[in-house]
Design a protein around this motif. Structure first.
Motif, PDB file in Angstrom:
ATOM      1  N   UNK A   1      51.998   2.274 -45.800  1.00 54.81           N
ATOM      2  CA  UNK A   1      50.794   2.865 -46.371  1.00 54.81           C
ATOM      3  C   UNK A   1      50.082   3.743 -45.350  1.00 54.81           C
ATOM      4  N   UNK A   2      50.002   3.269 -44.110  1.00 54.68           N
ATOM      5  CA  UNK A   2      49.352   4.052 -43.062  1.00 54.68           C
ATOM      6  C   UNK A   2      50.104   5.353 -42.811  1.00 54.68           C
ATOM      7  N   UNK A   3      51.431   5.294 -42.749  1.00 54.07           N
ATOM      8  CA  UNK A   3      52.228   6.502 -42.542  1.00 54.07           C
ATOM      9  C   UNK A   3      52.027   7.478 -43.695  1.00 54.07           C
ATOM     10  N   UNK A   4      52.035   6.955 -44.902  1.00 49.58           N
ATOM     11  CA  UNK A   4      51.844   7.793 -46.090  1.00 49.58           C
ATOM     12  C   UNK A   4      50.483   8.482 -46.028  1.00 49.58           C
ATOM     13  N   UNK A   5      49.451   7.707 -45.719  1.00 50.67           N
ATOM     14  CA  UNK A   5      48.098   8.255 -45.663  1.00 50.67           C
ATOM     15  C   UNK A   5      47.965   9.331 -44.592  1.00 50.67           C
ATOM     16  N   UNK A   6      48.560   9.103 -43.430  1.00 49.33           N
ATOM     17  CA  UNK A   6      48.458  10.067 -42.339  1.00 49.33           C
ATOM     18  C   UNK A   6      49.086  11.406 -42.720  1.00 49.33           C
TER      19      UNK A   6
ATOM     20  N   UNK B   1      55.247   4.243 -54.981  1.00 51.64           N
ATOM     21  CA  UNK B   1      55.537   3.152 -55.920  1.00 51.64           C
ATOM     22  C   UNK B   1      56.108   1.932 -55.210  1.00 51.64           C
ATOM     23  N   UNK B   2      56.974   2.158 -54.230  1.00 47.30           N
ATOM     24  CA  UNK B   2      57.565   1.026 -53.498  1.00 47.30           C
ATOM     25  C   UNK B   2      56.502   0.237 -52.752  1.00 47.30           C
ATOM     26  N   UNK B   3      55.517   0.941 -52.194  1.00 44.36           N
ATOM     27  CA  UNK B   3      54.465   0.270 -51.419  1.00 44.36           C
ATOM     28  C   UNK B   3      53.660  -0.654 -52.331  1.00 44.36           C
ATOM     29  N   UNK B   4      53.274  -0.134 -53.491  1.00 48.39           N
ATOM     30  CA  UNK B   4      52.514  -0.959 -54.431  1.00 48.39           C
ATOM     31  C   UNK B   4      53.315  -2.145 -54.942  1.00 48.39           C
ATOM     32  N   UNK B   5      54.590  -1.924 -55.243  1.00 53.00           N
ATOM     33  CA  UNK B   5      55.437  -3.006 -55.735  1.00 53.00           C
ATOM     34  C   UNK B   5      55.640  -4.066 -54.652  1.00 53.00           C
ATOM     35  N   UNK B   6      55.823  -3.611 -53.408  1.00 55.10           N
ATOM     36  CA  UNK B   6      56.001  -4.557 -52.307  1.00 55.10           C
ATOM     37  C   UNK B   6      54.788  -5.440 -52.105  1.00 55.10           C
ATOM     38  N   UNK B   7      53.599  -4.868 -52.270  1.00 53.15           N
ATOM     39  CA  UNK B   7      52.386  -5.682 -52.151  1.00 53.15           C
ATOM     40  C   UNK B   7      52.340  -6.716 -53.265  1.00 53.15           C
ATOM     41  N   UNK B   8      52.715  -6.307 -54.475  1.00 52.64           N
ATOM     42  CA  UNK B   8      52.684  -7.254 -55.596  1.00 52.64           C
ATOM     43  C   UNK B   8      53.714  -8.374 -55.419  1.00 52.64           C
ATOM     44  N   UNK B   9      54.802  -8.099 -54.684  1.00 51.41           N
ATOM     45  CA  UNK B   9      55.791  -9.151 -54.401  1.00 51.41           C
ATOM     46  C   UNK B   9      55.373 -10.039 -53.235  1.00 51.41           C
ATOM     47  N   UNK B  10      54.264  -9.692 -52.588  1.00 53.90           N
ATOM     48  CA  UNK B  10      53.766 -10.512 -51.495  1.00 53.90           C
ATOM     49  C   UNK B  10      54.362 -10.198 -50.140  1.00 53.90           C
ATOM     50  N   UNK B  11      54.921  -8.991 -49.975  1.00 52.45           N
ATOM     51  CA  UNK B  11      55.528  -8.626 -48.702  1.00 52.45           C
ATOM     52  C   UNK B  11      54.510  -8.146 -47.679  1.00 52.45           C
ATOM     53  N   UNK B  12      53.279  -7.888 -48.105  1.00 52.22           N
ATOM     54  CA  UNK B  12      52.273  -7.411 -47.166  1.00 52.22           C
ATOM     55  C   UNK B  12      51.067  -6.868 -47.899  1.00 52.22           C
ATOM     56  N   UNK B  13      50.235  -6.144 -47.165  1.00 55.15           N
ATOM     57  CA  UNK B  13      48.951  -5.667 -47.692  1.00 55.15           C
ATOM     58  C   UNK B  13      48.818  -4.166 -47.509  1.00 55.15           C
ATOM     59  N   UNK B  14      48.326  -3.492 -48.546  1.00 58.07           N
ATOM     60  CA  UNK B  14      48.047  -2.060 -48.440  1.00 58.07           C
ATOM     61  C   UNK B  14      46.711  -1.799 -47.726  1.00 58.07           C
ATOM     62  N   UNK B  15      45.921  -2.816 -47.565  1.00 59.81           N
ATOM     63  CA  UNK B  15      44.641  -2.684 -46.852  1.00 59.81           C
ATOM     64  C   UNK B  15      44.910  -2.921 -45.371  1.00 59.81           C
TER      65      UNK B  15
END
Length: 499
Positions: free
Chosen positions: A441-446, A478-492
């Motif tokens: 998420x950080x890389x995407x945002x940058x 889409x992968x980032x959001x799905x990964x968060x929903x699977x519990x792999x980490x946080x977008x925050x």
């Protein structure tokens, strides 16, 4: 697609109405007004509406204003609109407003994605806010005349490499060796620093990747290692051996069970990666023609899936033997796990489609390319499948994986190509974290915040434009959001600058 703010409320409603009409879904006018008041950019207008439609689809209910508020009210960022909105009457002891996202040259940053466009139909109900992850960042500019190589090692240290690696651990250093002719991959000098840091922590590092599904220079372990050597990854330069994760021909893999996935109950991961005690994931951030964005999740999920796993990720597979190429060598018969293939009377492989479940082993087994590789899938589906393979690749390694992502040479295409196109934005820096969702998420945002480079495919794209989506036409988040929903980490995440 323009990234300019749509000034008129009526024009924003019109964009939303057209989007709903294309999707064939009725959206009440008060919901259109609500979303139009909340967003101003074309991409996030449509993304907000998709989130509303996704929640309605998941619950099997009609869209109304209450559902729209639930879908967007607590999770989506509010964009500024031209007309001032009156402030509500102050409540006693009001809660503090969220801290605004700061630019990455600050000492730290707390925030979520600027563009939360990853929702699709079938998305679970919004979960409680995820905890804030820490992402460490070193920019290209140094104020203390310090080596970027040394600073990359320092990032690993700050991210917790010493906690992830114990004395005697076999440590997989996952990277992309680059195809011959490609120049965008992370250079060997940085991998030598990673290897040195792993050894200082007591680990025994090896460089690894899995074989490719396509027939390029990394199709089998012999060619793969040769390609790596040609690109500078020798023991003399990196001081670690190369071990291809899925073996000589891409079939040495472990079936790893996963839970909560939409597509798979188990995934096949290269055995060397599964049996490693810990892992350092070294990623070159870039665009991708199939997934929009290539970050740590793609590096791990697609990169550590064996060849048959890659087939499953790329398509809902139905094998189709080619009579002209088939030699009746019997290898596909031997490797089919459900005995769905036989050699017919005309000496051509025949598939029993009632038994076949699309594992892709026959594609990996055939030495003559006689079973067609199917690449047909949807962008969201392939990203979700990649994330489910990430879940398998890191299973059993809780607290034992560190991610290092290079937001440099940000090419619009994958490193699997035999060339590298010009970087779409200026080099930004390097990130490190133990959270794969936060670092992506950080890389995407940058990259979103950067200005497109003249002469590149990012030319004319200002800060705030999703470069990956504009170039590829795919929502790469889409992968980032799905990964968060699977519990792999946080977008925050909190972005912490290290010089």
């Amino acid at each position: 697609m323009s990234d300019e703010l749509i000034d008129s409320h009526d024009d924003r409603v019109r964009v939303l109405r057209e989007k709903a009409a294309r999707e064939g879904i009725y959206v009440p006018e008060d919901v259109l007004d609500y979303v139009a008041d909340k967003y101003g950019l074309p991409q996030t207008l449509k993304g907000g509406l998709v989130q509303v439609m996704a929640l309605a689809g998941h619950r099997g209910v009609s869209i109304d204003l209450e559902l729209a508020r639930k879908a967007l009210g607590d999770t989506a960022p509010v964009e500024p609109v031209p007309e001032p909105v009156p402030e509500p009457a102050p409540e006693p002891e009001p809660s503090p407003e969220p801290e605004p996202i700061r630019q990455p040259d600050q000492s730290s940053q707390t925030g979520q994605s600027m563009l939360d466009l990853s929702s699709g139909f079938g998305v679970p109900e919004p979960a409680p806010p995820a905890p804030t992850a820490r992402v460490f960042f070193t920019p290209m500019r140094t104020t203390g005349k310090k080596s970027l190589v040394a600073r990359a090692g320092r990032l690993l240290e700050r991210a917790g490499l010493a906690d992830a690696v114990e004395d005697g651990d076999l440590v997989a250093v996952k990277l992309h060796f680059g195809e011959q002719g490609n120049t965008g991959f992370v250079q060997p000098i940085f991998l030598r620093e990673v290897v040195a840091r792993v050894k200082e922590a007591g680990g025994k590092p090896f460089l690894t990747d899995s074989n490719t599904l396509y027939r390029g220079q990394r199709f089998n372990a012999v060619d793969h290692i040769t390609c790596a050597l040609h690109n500078g990854f020798s023991y003399a330069t990196v001081e670690a051996p190369i071990i291809i994760a899925d073996g000589l021909d891409g079939r040495e893999a472990v079936d790893v069970p996963i839970t909560g996935g939409t597509h798979f109950e188990s995934v096949r991961i290269g055995s060397a990666a599964v049996h490693a005690d810990a892992m350092v994931v070294v990623t070159h951030v870039k665009g991708h023609e199939a997934t929009g964005f290539g970050g740590a999740l793609k590096n791990v999920g697609m990169g550590l899936g064996c060849r048959s796993a890659k087939q499953r990720m790329h398509s809902d597979f139905t094998p189709e033997p080619d009579a002209e190429k088939c030699t009746a060598c019997n290898r596909c018969v031997q490797w089919c796990p459900v005995n769905a293939i036989t050699i017919g009377p005309d000496r051509v492989a025949v598939v029993d489609y009632e038994l076949c479940y699309g594992c892709g082993e026959c594609v990996a087994a055939c030495p003559f390319g006689a079973i067609a590789i199917q690449w047909k899938t949807t962008p969201d589906a392939i990203q979700e499948k990649i994330v489910e393979h990430v879940a398998g690749a890191v299973a059993g390694k809780e607290g034992k994986v560190v991610y290092l992502s290079f937001v440099t040479d940000i090419s619009p295409d994958c490193d699997c190509w035999h060339f590298s196109d010009a970087s779409v934005v200026p080099d930004i820096g390097i990130l490190a974290s133990t959270d794969p969702i936060a670092i992506d998420q950080a890389a995407y945002d940058l990259v979103v915040r950067a200005t497109g480079l003249p002469g590149s495919r990012g030319e004319g794209m200002g800060p705030g434009t999703d470069k990956f989506r504009e170039i590829t036409g795919i929502d790469g988040s889409a992968a980032i959001g799905y990964g968060e929903r699977l519990g792999l980490g946080s977008r925050t995440y909190e972005l912490i600058t290290v010089d």
